[in-house]
Design an enzyme around this catalytic site. Structure first.
Site, PDB file in Angstrom:
ATOM      1  N   ASN A 187       0.848  -1.188   0.000  1.00 24.53           N
ATOM      2  CA  ASN A 187       0.000   0.000   0.000  1.00 24.53           C
ATOM      3  C   ASN A 187       0.895   1.254   0.000  1.00 24.53           C
ATOM      4  O   ASN A 187       1.616   1.513   0.960  1.00 24.53           O
ATOM      5  CB  ASN A 187      -0.905  -0.054   1.243  1.00 24.53           C
ATOM      6  CG  ASN A 187      -1.838   1.135   1.353  1.00 24.53           C
ATOM      7  OD1 ASN A 187      -1.462   2.260   1.057  1.00 24.53           O
ATOM      8  ND2 ASN A 187      -3.056   0.867   1.794  1.00 24.53           N
ATOM      9  N   LYS A 236       0.409   3.714   2.889  1.00 20.93           N
ATOM     10  CA  LYS A 236       0.981   3.236   4.157  1.00 20.93           C
ATOM     11  C   LYS A 236       2.493   3.367   4.136  1.00 20.93           C
ATOM     12  O   LYS A 236       3.105   3.782   5.113  1.00 20.93           O
ATOM     13  CB  LYS A 236       0.641   1.752   4.360  1.00 20.93           C
ATOM     14  CG  LYS A 236      -0.687   1.477   4.983  1.00 20.93           C
ATOM     15  CD  LYS A 236      -0.669   0.016   5.340  1.00 20.93           C
ATOM     16  CE  LYS A 236      -1.985  -0.498   5.819  1.00 20.93           C
ATOM     17  NZ  LYS A 236      -1.892  -1.930   6.116  1.00 20.93           N
ATOM     18  N   ASP A 282      -0.550  -4.318  10.409  1.00 27.94           N
ATOM     19  CA  ASP A 282      -1.904  -4.702  10.033  1.00 27.94           C
ATOM     20  C   ASP A 282      -2.814  -3.761  10.789  1.00 27.94           C
ATOM     21  O   ASP A 282      -2.608  -3.500  11.980  1.00 27.94           O
ATOM     22  CB  ASP A 282      -2.213  -6.157  10.367  1.00 27.94           C
ATOM     23  CG  ASP A 282      -3.450  -6.621   9.606  1.00 27.94           C
ATOM     24  OD1 ASP A 282      -3.425  -6.575   8.367  1.00 27.94           O
ATOM     25  OD2 ASP A 282      -4.453  -6.988  10.240  1.00 27.94           O
ATOM     26  N   SER A 283      -3.767  -3.221  10.076  1.00 27.77           N
ATOM     27  CA  SER A 283      -4.575  -2.181  10.688  1.00 27.77           C
ATOM     28  C   SER A 283      -5.995  -2.260  10.187  1.00 27.77           C
ATOM     29  O   SER A 283      -6.284  -2.969   9.218  1.00 27.77           O
ATOM     30  CB  SER A 283      -3.972  -0.813  10.353  1.00 27.77           C
ATOM     31  OG  SER A 283      -3.726  -0.720   8.966  1.00 27.77           O
ATOM     32  N   PHE A 335      -6.521   7.474   2.477  1.00 25.54           N
ATOM     33  CA  PHE A 335      -6.986   6.256   1.808  1.00 25.54           C
ATOM     34  C   PHE A 335      -8.011   5.567   2.712  1.00 25.54           C
ATOM     35  O   PHE A 335      -8.298   6.041   3.818  1.00 25.54           O
ATOM     36  CB  PHE A 335      -5.802   5.317   1.505  1.00 25.54           C
ATOM     37  CG  PHE A 335      -5.199   4.685   2.734  1.00 25.54           C
ATOM     38  CD1 PHE A 335      -4.329   5.409   3.530  1.00 25.54           C
ATOM     39  CD2 PHE A 335      -5.500   3.375   3.097  1.00 25.54           C
ATOM     40  CE1 PHE A 335      -3.766   4.839   4.672  1.00 25.54           C
ATOM     41  CE2 PHE A 335      -4.943   2.793   4.229  1.00 25.54           C
ATOM     42  CZ  PHE A 335      -4.069   3.529   5.025  1.00 25.54           C
ATOM     43  N   TYR A 343     -10.792   4.279   4.934  1.00 25.59           N
ATOM     44  CA  TYR A 343     -11.943   4.904   5.591  1.00 25.59           C
ATOM     45  C   TYR A 343     -11.670   6.356   6.008  1.00 25.59           C
ATOM     46  O   TYR A 343     -12.486   6.953   6.706  1.00 25.59           O
ATOM     47  CB  TYR A 343     -12.341   4.071   6.820  1.00 25.59           C
ATOM     48  CG  TYR A 343     -12.740   2.643   6.474  1.00 25.59           C
ATOM     49  CD1 TYR A 343     -14.041   2.333   6.102  1.00 25.59           C
ATOM     50  CD2 TYR A 343     -11.803   1.612   6.508  1.00 25.59           C
ATOM     51  CE1 TYR A 343     -14.393   1.028   5.771  1.00 25.59           C
ATOM     52  CE2 TYR A 343     -12.145   0.308   6.179  1.00 25.59           C
ATOM     53  CZ  TYR A 343     -13.445   0.019   5.808  1.00 25.59           C
ATOM     54  OH  TYR A 343     -13.795  -1.266   5.485  1.00 25.59           O
ATOM     55  N   LYS A 377      -2.123  14.087  10.275  1.00 19.16           N
ATOM     56  CA  LYS A 377      -2.547  12.683  10.443  1.00 19.16           C
ATOM     57  C   LYS A 377      -1.365  11.856  10.958  1.00 19.16           C
ATOM     58  O   LYS A 377      -1.525  11.026  11.856  1.00 19.16           O
ATOM     59  CB  LYS A 377      -3.055  12.098   9.114  1.00 19.16           C
ATOM     60  CG  LYS A 377      -3.491  10.640   9.276  1.00 19.16           C
ATOM     61  CD  LYS A 377      -3.937   9.934   8.008  1.00 19.16           C
ATOM     62  CE  LYS A 377      -4.226   8.468   8.314  1.00 19.16           C
ATOM     63  NZ  LYS A 377      -4.470   7.622   7.152  1.00 19.16           N
ATOM     64  N   HIS A 433      -3.280   5.964  14.406  1.00 20.25           N
ATOM     65  CA  HIS A 433      -2.996   4.670  15.036  1.00 20.25           C
ATOM     66  C   HIS A 433      -1.618   4.146  14.617  1.00 20.25           C
ATOM     67  O   HIS A 433      -0.863   3.630  15.414  1.00 20.25           O
ATOM     68  CB  HIS A 433      -4.090   3.685  14.643  1.00 20.25           C
ATOM     69  CG  HIS A 433      -4.396   3.677  13.160  1.00 20.25           C
ATOM     70  ND1 HIS A 433      -4.645   4.832  12.450  1.00 20.25           N
ATOM     71  CD2 HIS A 433      -4.443   2.685  12.244  1.00 20.25           C
ATOM     72  CE1 HIS A 433      -4.857   4.545  11.177  1.00 20.25           C
ATOM     73  NE2 HIS A 433      -4.735   3.242  11.021  1.00 20.25           N
ATOM     74  N   ARG A 434      -1.295   4.345  13.320  1.00 15.45           N
ATOM     75  CA  ARG A 434       0.000   3.873  12.804  1.00 15.45           C
ATOM     76  C   ARG A 434       1.132   4.699  13.411  1.00 15.45           C
ATOM     77  O   ARG A 434       2.172   4.168  13.783  1.00 15.45           O
ATOM     78  CB  ARG A 434      -0.014   3.988  11.271  1.00 15.45           C
ATOM     79  CG  ARG A 434       1.012   3.128  10.567  1.00 15.45           C
ATOM     80  CD  ARG A 434       0.706   2.997   9.088  1.00 15.45           C
ATOM     81  NE  ARG A 434      -0.561   2.328   8.880  1.00 15.45           N
ATOM     82  CZ  ARG A 434      -1.684   2.940   8.508  1.00 15.45           C
ATOM     83  NH1 ARG A 434      -1.693   4.223   8.258  1.00 15.45           N
ATOM     84  NH2 ARG A 434      -2.806   2.252   8.381  1.00 15.45           N
TER      85      ARG A 434
HETATM   86  P1  IMP Z   1      -4.313  -4.066   5.845  1.00 16.19           P
HETATM   87  O1  IMP Z   1      -3.584  -3.550   4.646  1.00 16.19           O
HETATM   88  O2  IMP Z   1      -4.609  -5.493   5.832  1.00 16.19           O
HETATM   89  O3  IMP Z   1      -3.681  -3.597   7.125  1.00 16.19           O
HETATM   90  O4  IMP Z   1      -5.759  -3.410   5.753  1.00 16.19           O
HETATM   91  C1  IMP Z   1      -5.960  -2.193   6.277  1.00 16.19           C
HETATM   92  C2  IMP Z   1      -7.314  -1.675   5.826  1.00 16.19           C
HETATM   93  O5  IMP Z   1      -7.859  -0.974   6.944  1.00 16.19           O
HETATM   94  C3  IMP Z   1      -7.167  -0.674   4.701  1.00 16.19           C
HETATM   95  O6  IMP Z   1      -7.415  -1.234   3.441  1.00 16.19           O
HETATM   96  C4  IMP Z   1      -8.182   0.370   5.063  1.00 16.19           C
HETATM   97  O7  IMP Z   1      -9.439  -0.010   4.585  1.00 16.19           O
HETATM   98  C5  IMP Z   1      -8.217   0.330   6.587  1.00 16.19           C
HETATM   99  N1  IMP Z   1      -7.229   1.272   7.168  1.00 16.19           N
HETATM  100  C6  IMP Z   1      -6.107   0.980   7.870  1.00 16.19           C
HETATM  101  N2  IMP Z   1      -5.446   2.095   8.222  1.00 16.19           N
HETATM  102  C7  IMP Z   1      -6.157   3.113   7.716  1.00 16.19           C
HETATM  103  C8  IMP Z   1      -5.961   4.526   7.726  1.00 16.19           C
HETATM  104  O8  IMP Z   1      -4.988   5.102   8.246  1.00 16.19           O
HETATM  105  N3  IMP Z   1      -6.909   5.232   7.090  1.00 16.19           N
HETATM  106  C9  IMP Z   1      -7.979   4.669   6.480  1.00 16.19           C
HETATM  107  N4  IMP Z   1      -8.199   3.383   6.417  1.00 16.19           N
HETATM  108  C10 IMP Z   1      -7.285   2.589   7.040  1.00 16.19           C
END
Ligand code: IMP
Length: 203
Positions: free
Chosen positions: A9, A12, A69-70, A150, A152, A173, A178-179
């Site tokens: 991503n 990210k 993972d978020s 990106f 939400y 941001k 959270h990150r």
């Molecule tokens: P991951 O890539 O498996 O960690 O999925 C994370 C998903 O959670 C992303 O595709 C977003 O939909 C959501 N997400 C995680 N962090 C954020 C953020 O900082 N902003 C908005 N959406 C987030």
């Protein structure tokens, strides 16, 4: 010290790189590795998925690897979409469809509390991993707002702010997400590691 950031991503990667700028780490993206093994994110916790990504890519690359993972947890939905945040509206992952589904589920819901959660895992090339995590509390708007960020971001207003994550400058941001909180903790906890080239975990 070189550190592989195990995310495909782009947003990210940029957030993580910006936050790690204050360290002496040389960050490497997955793109620089070319073809990498796929990681199925089938864990039931953010921590389990972060560890799986970090360990798989650390063993593959031979590099110290950081993975996150978020996702979003919505109070009125019992923590949904949680670990399914990326695929909430099905595969392949689609931010607009995920936001539409969430807005539909939240129609008429008065309790708009939600939080972003992030687990960060750091793995050495042998596959030993440890984690830290962070959370950012806020509320959900009833319509998307803003062009930045990106996922939400257009729906999420962090506590203490009037604008969504998609409306506020990325530098802000990156100070309260959270990150950011999880990474700040990672730098604090593993700072000695980030400043040197260790053979094993620091005490
Ligand atoms: P991951 O890539 O498996 O960690 O999925 C994370 C998903 O959670 C992303 O595709 C977003 O939909 C959501 N997400 C995680 N962090 C954020 C953020 O900082 N902003 C908005 N959406 C987030």
């Amino acid at each position: 010290m070189k550190l592989l950031i195990a995310t495909g991503n782009r947003h990210k990667f940029m957030e993580i790189s910006a936050i790690l700028k204050s360290t002496r780490l040389v960050v490497i993206s997955l793109r620089e590795l070319g073809e990498v093994p796929p990681v199925v994110e089938d864990g039931v916790t953010f921590e389990a998925n972060a560890i799986k990504k970090a360990v798989t890519l650390a063993r593959f690359s031979g590099l110290w690897t950081l993975a996150d993972d978020s996702g979003l947890e919505v109070e009125a939905l019992g923590g949904e979409p949680g670990v399914w945040s990326a695929r909430y509206a099905g595969e392949p992952s689609n931010d607009a469809a995920n936001n539409d589904k969430l807005l539909l589920k939240m129609t008429g819901v008065v309790d708009r509390r939600a939080r972003f959660r992030c687990a960060i895992a750091l793995a050495d090339p042998r596959g030993t991993a440890r984690t830290v995590s962070g959370a950012c509390e806020g509320t959900l708007r009833d319509q998307p707002r803003g062009e930045g960020g990106f996922g939400y971001d257009p729906l999420f207003v962090p506590c203490g702010q009037a604008l969504t994550f998609a409306e506020i400058p990325s530098a802000i941001k990156n100070g309260l997400s959270h990150r950011a909180l999880a990474l700040t903790l990672a730098v604090h906890e593993w700072g000695g590691l980030f400043g040197s080239e260790p053979e094993c975990w620091p005490d």
